[in-house]
Write an enzyme that holds these catalytic residues in place. Structure first.
Site, short mmCIF file in Angstrom:
data_model
loop_
_atom_site.label_atom_id
_atom_site.label_comp_id
_atom_site.label_asym_id
_atom_site.label_seq_id
_atom_site.Cartn_x
_atom_site.Cartn_y
_atom_site.Cartn_z
N LEU A 1 0.85 -1.19 0.00
CA LEU A 1 0.00 0.00 0.00
C LEU A 1 0.89 1.24 0.00
O LEU A 1 1.69 1.42 0.91
CB LEU A 1 -0.90 0.03 1.24
N GLY B 1 2.23 4.45 4.48
CA GLY B 1 2.72 3.35 3.65
C GLY B 1 2.86 2.06 4.43
O GLY B 1 3.37 2.05 5.54
N SER B 2 2.42 0.94 3.88
CA SER B 2 2.42 -0.30 4.64
C SER B 2 2.21 -1.51 3.74
O SER B 2 2.24 -1.42 2.52
CB SER B 2 1.31 -0.23 5.71
N ARG B 3 1.96 -2.65 4.38
CA ARG B 3 1.80 -3.92 3.66
C ARG B 3 0.70 -4.74 4.36
O ARG B 3 0.58 -4.71 5.59
CB ARG B 3 3.13 -4.68 3.68
#
Length: 220
Positions: free
Chosen positions: A95, A183-185
């Site tokens: 993301l 921001g991430s996963r």
């Protein structure tokens, strides 16, 4: 157990939005236009970041929808010892800061397991982010007892993982589980033989809408 509860992502943004709005008012009243124009784009970004678009899952109940907006970065068979306790297919989604950051449930399920792990804040595209970064594992159980996992993982900018659901709460497909700031996963773990994967690396998916897998183990 099911609550009449609707998470509000914008509520999570209010502390920052209030401060930015306050600074913009001070800038306008004091004619400090540099301060006003400096804060305005940050205000707009934060308001947009915490958006929650209404999406309708596909009518076919055998389809599992994406648990996040973003880009599919990897499809890997792994061992998942904590909740599935066996082989699983992991679907990794990156993301960016411009994506919607809420995590909808991929299917009808009950929240049966939550495991928060502190960790680092590597770039979410880093191959080591899944194991090393701050994360939260959400174990979901379908009405017929199949276990799957949605894993929220912080990125280099993300510094807060949020869960809106309670243990043993029933969640419908497409309803929100939680969110990650910036921001991430997000990873979806599906037990071996449970489903047919419908996406490939590089695909763009939309949480609560894009089918990522089709169930092959039928209820009953």
């Amino acid at each position: 157990m099911r609550r009449d509860f609707r998470p509000s992502p914008l509520k999570e943004a209010m502390p920052v939005l209030r401060w930015l709005f306050f600074l913009m008012v001070i800038g306008a009243l004091g004619r400090w236009w540099g301060l006003f124009w400096f804060c305005l784009p940050f205000f707009g970004f934060h308001a947009a970041f915490f958006r929650n678009p209404r999406r309708r899952p596909p009518d076919d109940s055998s389809l599992l929808v994406a648990p996040a907006d973003g880009k599919v970065t990897d499809l890997i068979e792994v061992d998942e010892p904590k909740f599935i306790k066996g082989k699983a297919m992991r679907v990794g989604i990156f993301l960016s800061v411009f994506d919607v950051h809420t995590q909808p449930a991929p299917c009808d399920a009950v929240l049966k397991f939550v495991d928060y792990q502190p960790g680092q804040f590597l770039d979410a595209r880093d191959s080591g982010a899944s194991a090393k970064n701050e994360s939260q594992m959400l174990g979901l159980e379908t009405p017929d007892g199949v276990r799957l996992v949605v894993k929220q993982i912080s990125g280099m900018i993300a510094r807060r993982i949020i869960l809106w659901r309670l243990m043993d709460e029933e969640i419908k497909r497409g309803e929100l589980l939680g969110m990650i700031r910036y921001g991430s996963r997000v990873e979806l773990y599906l037990p071996q033989g449970f489903s047919e994967i419908l996406v490939k690396e590089g695909d763009r998916v939309y949480g609560g809408k894009t089918p990522v897998a089709r169930r092959v183990i039928k209820t009953g």
